[in-house]
Design a protein around this motif. Structure first.
Motif, mmCIF file in Angstrom:
data_model
loop_
_atom_site.group_PDB
_atom_site.id
_atom_site.type_symbol
_atom_site.label_atom_id
_atom_site.label_comp_id
_atom_site.label_asym_id
_atom_site.label_seq_id
_atom_site.Cartn_x
_atom_site.Cartn_y
_atom_site.Cartn_z
ATOM 1 N N MET A 25 -6.948 -10.271 -3.419
ATOM 2 C CA MET A 25 -5.865 -9.292 -3.513
ATOM 3 C C MET A 25 -5.583 -8.682 -2.148
ATOM 4 O O MET A 25 -6.496 -8.215 -1.474
ATOM 5 N N THR A 26 -4.329 -8.707 -1.764
ATOM 6 C CA THR A 26 -3.919 -8.115 -0.497
ATOM 7 C C THR A 26 -3.111 -6.859 -0.772
ATOM 8 O O THR A 26 -2.106 -6.910 -1.484
ATOM 9 N N GLY A 27 -3.557 -5.743 -0.226
ATOM 10 C CA GLY A 27 -2.780 -4.507 -0.282
ATOM 11 C C GLY A 27 -2.507 -4.100 1.152
ATOM 12 O O GLY A 27 -3.442 -3.881 1.923
ATOM 13 N N ARG A 28 -1.248 -4.055 1.534
ATOM 14 C CA ARG A 28 -0.957 -3.752 2.936
ATOM 15 C C ARG A 28 0.417 -3.112 3.063
ATOM 16 O O ARG A 28 1.250 -3.209 2.146
ATOM 17 N N VAL A 29 0.628 -2.478 4.213
ATOM 18 C CA VAL A 29 1.933 -1.902 4.513
ATOM 19 C C VAL A 29 2.901 -3.048 4.773
ATOM 20 O O VAL A 29 2.633 -3.912 5.609
ATOM 21 N N TYR A 30 3.998 -3.086 4.025
ATOM 22 C CA TYR A 30 4.981 -4.152 4.233
ATOM 23 C C TYR A 30 5.757 -3.854 5.504
ATOM 24 O O TYR A 30 6.349 -2.782 5.638
ATOM 25 N N ASP A 31 5.767 -4.828 6.422
ATOM 26 C CA ASP A 31 6.464 -4.596 7.689
ATOM 27 C C ASP A 31 7.412 -5.736 8.031
ATOM 28 O O ASP A 31 7.936 -5.793 9.127
ATOM 29 N N GLN A 32 7.636 -6.643 7.086
ATOM 30 C CA GLN A 32 8.568 -7.746 7.322
ATOM 31 C C GLN A 32 9.611 -7.725 6.212
ATOM 32 O O GLN A 32 9.290 -7.388 5.072
ATOM 33 N N ALA A 42 0.655 -2.021 16.692
ATOM 34 C CA ALA A 42 0.273 -3.426 16.551
ATOM 35 C C ALA A 42 -1.224 -3.566 16.798
ATOM 36 O O ALA A 42 -1.780 -2.931 17.701
ATOM 37 N N GLY A 43 -1.882 -4.364 15.980
ATOM 38 C CA GLY A 43 -3.315 -4.591 16.152
ATOM 39 C C GLY A 43 -4.184 -3.646 15.346
ATOM 40 O O GLY A 43 -5.367 -3.905 15.153
ATOM 41 N N ARG A 44 -3.586 -2.549 14.865
ATOM 42 C CA ARG A 44 -4.359 -1.644 14.002
ATOM 43 C C ARG A 44 -4.318 -2.145 12.552
ATOM 44 O O ARG A 44 -3.477 -2.962 12.185
ATOM 45 N N VAL A 45 -5.194 -1.579 11.736
ATOM 46 C CA VAL A 45 -5.281 -1.981 10.326
ATOM 47 C C VAL A 45 -4.017 -1.546 9.577
ATOM 48 O O VAL A 45 -3.627 -0.376 9.637
ATOM 49 N N SER A 46 -3.385 -2.508 8.899
ATOM 50 C CA SER A 46 -2.222 -2.161 8.066
ATOM 51 C C SER A 46 -2.513 -2.410 6.587
ATOM 52 O O SER A 46 -1.638 -2.244 5.741
ATOM 53 N N GLY A 47 -3.736 -2.808 6.292
ATOM 54 C CA GLY A 47 -4.104 -3.048 4.893
ATOM 55 C C GLY A 47 -5.369 -3.874 4.848
ATOM 56 O O GLY A 47 -6.073 -3.991 5.855
ATOM 57 N N LEU A 48 -5.648 -4.430 3.686
ATOM 58 C CA LEU A 48 -6.858 -5.241 3.589
ATOM 59 C C LEU A 48 -6.720 -6.318 2.526
ATOM 60 O O LEU A 48 -5.838 -6.273 1.671
ATOM 61 N N VAL A 49 -7.615 -7.284 2.652
ATOM 62 C CA VAL A 49 -7.718 -8.353 1.661
ATOM 63 C C VAL A 49 -9.086 -8.229 1.015
ATOM 64 O O VAL A 49 -10.101 -8.194 1.712
ATOM 65 N N GLU A 50 -9.081 -8.140 -0.300
ATOM 66 C CA GLU A 50 -10.340 -8.074 -1.007
ATOM 67 C C GLU A 50 -10.447 -9.324 -1.872
ATOM 68 O O GLU A 50 -9.532 -9.628 -2.632
ATOM 69 N N ALA A 51 -11.546 -10.036 -1.704
ATOM 70 C CA ALA A 51 -11.725 -11.285 -2.451
ATOM 71 C C ALA A 51 -13.033 -11.208 -3.213
ATOM 72 O O ALA A 51 -14.071 -10.863 -2.652
ATOM 73 N N VAL A 87 0.832 -1.208 0.000
ATOM 74 C CA VAL A 87 0.000 0.000 0.000
ATOM 75 C C VAL A 87 0.866 1.258 0.000
ATOM 76 O O VAL A 87 0.515 2.264 -0.623
ATOM 77 N N ASP A 88 1.996 1.192 0.674
ATOM 78 C CA ASP A 88 2.856 2.372 0.767
ATOM 79 C C ASP A 88 3.445 2.793 -0.575
ATOM 80 O O ASP A 88 3.988 3.890 -0.698
ATOM 81 N N ASP A 89 3.360 1.916 -1.580
ATOM 82 C CA ASP A 89 3.919 2.256 -2.896
ATOM 83 C C ASP A 89 3.035 3.206 -3.685
ATOM 84 O O ASP A 89 3.449 3.684 -4.744
ATOM 85 N N PHE A 90 1.811 3.434 -3.226
ATOM 86 C CA PHE A 90 0.875 4.158 -4.089
ATOM 87 C C PHE A 90 0.378 5.470 -3.500
ATOM 88 O O PHE A 90 -0.652 5.988 -3.918
#
Lengths: 344, 344
Positions: free
Chosen positions: A266-273, A242-251, A166-169
């Protein structure tokens, strides 16, 4: 042969990425349209981190820019949904300027915004220009998948899964995805306002059209991704506890009249690993064999930019109207200046 | 609308696989040509394991069959190399019958057999028919790879690797690959007779053409695969003692005038381990990102058959001549009877 003349319509994260790609491919940039007060009046070079000044000043008067700059095409990267983009598209088309856009619904808007699609189609035809939506979906989620299905006798089910950062956009997407919200706030927003993100649904609509299938029903499900540990969102410039929304999965699952089912998660999320990476994986079930298709190692953001660049000659060569990618051949490698591929 | 009429030219392992696929797609089989005395005079149904008798008798008189059966197209699965297949192709073309073939060099024979290619092209044009080579290479090693490159601004290098089971393609291929020979005999045969297998080289020639690149130099290397333990070759119906040849690796590198290098390493061997599986993996290096493309889970043999079936309308719709896949759109999914896709 003259160069292609383009307007960068939207000078945010994606517009700034695409501008130097176009210059690299011999395109002349003849206008830049923005709305962020911090960017207006500045040379496009500053906004898009180009090496040399362009003399093109970011302007917020779209009719003025489009009416005077003599552009062949506008690269529109402003926001999501055809309804919200309609006036941006309209001002281009009415000025006889072709449009290529990363707006996700435009990939195949015929079913989800049918009357607006018909209006845009009519408007484009009246002015002898073409409007096409493209991006990562075009190559990796539609044409390559269709390429695999083209090796099969009978399709039963397509199951796709893709992930991007998500951070890329830019901050708009992160905010739209409710990054940083609590789980409760996310569910409240989704169930309260409803949720319609055009990326997944319209990708599958395009894939169905590409495969000659008729969409009968679609089911969508959106779920939050929660940060496992405190994470930093670069685009929002803030910490996600931690525990807050970092992205979402849309199916989305689509059932077709002809039988095959199309599913895409499709998963769009903040990469943290450290090992988080963009991926696209498809399992295509049918006869005479199921086939796996996987792409990895790439950047969704960068390839969205280069696909838009490679598609420009296709848009200029297409018949006038709203021309979706199912009506176009696959995007091609364009080693020469893009104008060499245009049938002027 | 009438069905497409096809001749099964070559009723070995692949011809017998393709025949029921064509029937399933509404194609009428109007002739069968073979050379194996054990198959001549028998109903195609026995040879191709079909449920019901077809009334089509396997015949070795190709001119007679092709001159009388009124076929639109011949599916030619006889052997390798354009030179060896020339008379088989010629008799089809001279009888006004289009040809689709799994013969590997035909995928793109213009560079490796240029004068024969020109002759076949001229012959096909004179008789108003088309000759095209296809198979697994078409979709998985050319069009999908080209699809990925179509997302990139600048290609630097393509590195492909694929594996398939020699036992899937009948005893001719296993013998050609020297399965069962000693390492010394393999090297002697390769260095003595030279080695030219058309699969890898001609796949890369097709890929280069597809990408608009000009082949300048090519380097080939062939090395044996030795059985790690005693293994059984089903196609040869014999044991391969440990240490004997169970297949080979063929690697070709092509340098192009425009700069990008194309490399492809193909392993064809007797599968002797439970996890042995067909794979196709490509690393495509360039700007703005390197991309991995992987396909797995499929059967090279089965998909070669279904790709041939799906390509038939493209061949019938193409201009007359030798038409290689770089001149055709990607193979498409054909859920309806194949005749529905023909512009009669």
């Amino acid at each position: 042969m003259r160069p292609i003349r383009a307007v960068i319509y939207g000078v945010g994260s994606m517009g700034a990425l695409i501008a130097p790609m176009l210059l690299h491919k011999g395109v002349e940039i003849v206008g830049a349209i923005g709305r962020n007060p911090a960017k207006l009046g500045r040379d496009l070079a500053e906004v898009a981190h180009l090496e040399a000044a362009t003399g093109i000043i970011v302007d917020d008067d779209a009719p003025q820019v489009l009416g005077t700059c003599g552009a062949d095409i506008a690269v529109v990267s402003v926001g999501s949904l055809v309804g919200a983009m309609y006036d941006h598209f309209r001002v281009c088309l009415e000025n006889g300027v072709n449009v290529i856009t990363i707006e996700e619904e435009s990939l195949y808007p015929w079913l989800t915004s049918s009357s607006l699609s018909a209006e845009l189609d009519e408007l484009a035809k009246r002015h002898g220009v073409t409007l096409t939506g493209s991006g990562i979906q075009d190559v990796y989620w539609v044409k390559l998948v269709s390429g695999v299905v083209g090796s099969m006798l009978q399709l039963e089910r397509v199951e796709g899964r893709a992930q991007w950062n998500v951070d890329d956009f830019g901050p708009e997407v992160a905010r739209e995805f409710r990054v940083g919200a609590t789980r409760e706030a996310f569910h409240e927003a989704v169930s309260g306002d409803g949720w319609y993100s055009p990326t997944v649904r319209n990708t599958l609509d395009a894939l169905a059209a590409e495969l000659g299938l008729t969409v009968e029903r679609s089911h969508a499900r959106v779920t939050p991704v929660l940060a496992a540990a405190d994470a930093r969102s670069k685009s929002l410039a803030q910490m996600i506890p931690a525990g807050r929304v970092s992205g979402l999965v849309e199916a989305v699952r689509i059932e077709t009249r002809e039988g095959p089912t199309l599913e895409f998660e499709m998963t769009g999320r903040v990469y943290d690993q450290p090992l988080d990476a963009d991926t696209s994986e498809w399992l295509i079930r049918g006869e005479p064999a199921a086939v796996r298709l996987a792409n990895a190692g790439y950047s969704t953001r960068l390839l969205t930019g280069s696909i838009i660049a490679n598609r420009i000659p296709d848009v200029l060569n297409a018949e006038p109207g709203l021309v979706t990618i199912d009506q176009l051949p696959p995007a091609r490698y364009r080693p020469l200046p893009l104008s060499d591929y245009v049938r002027w």
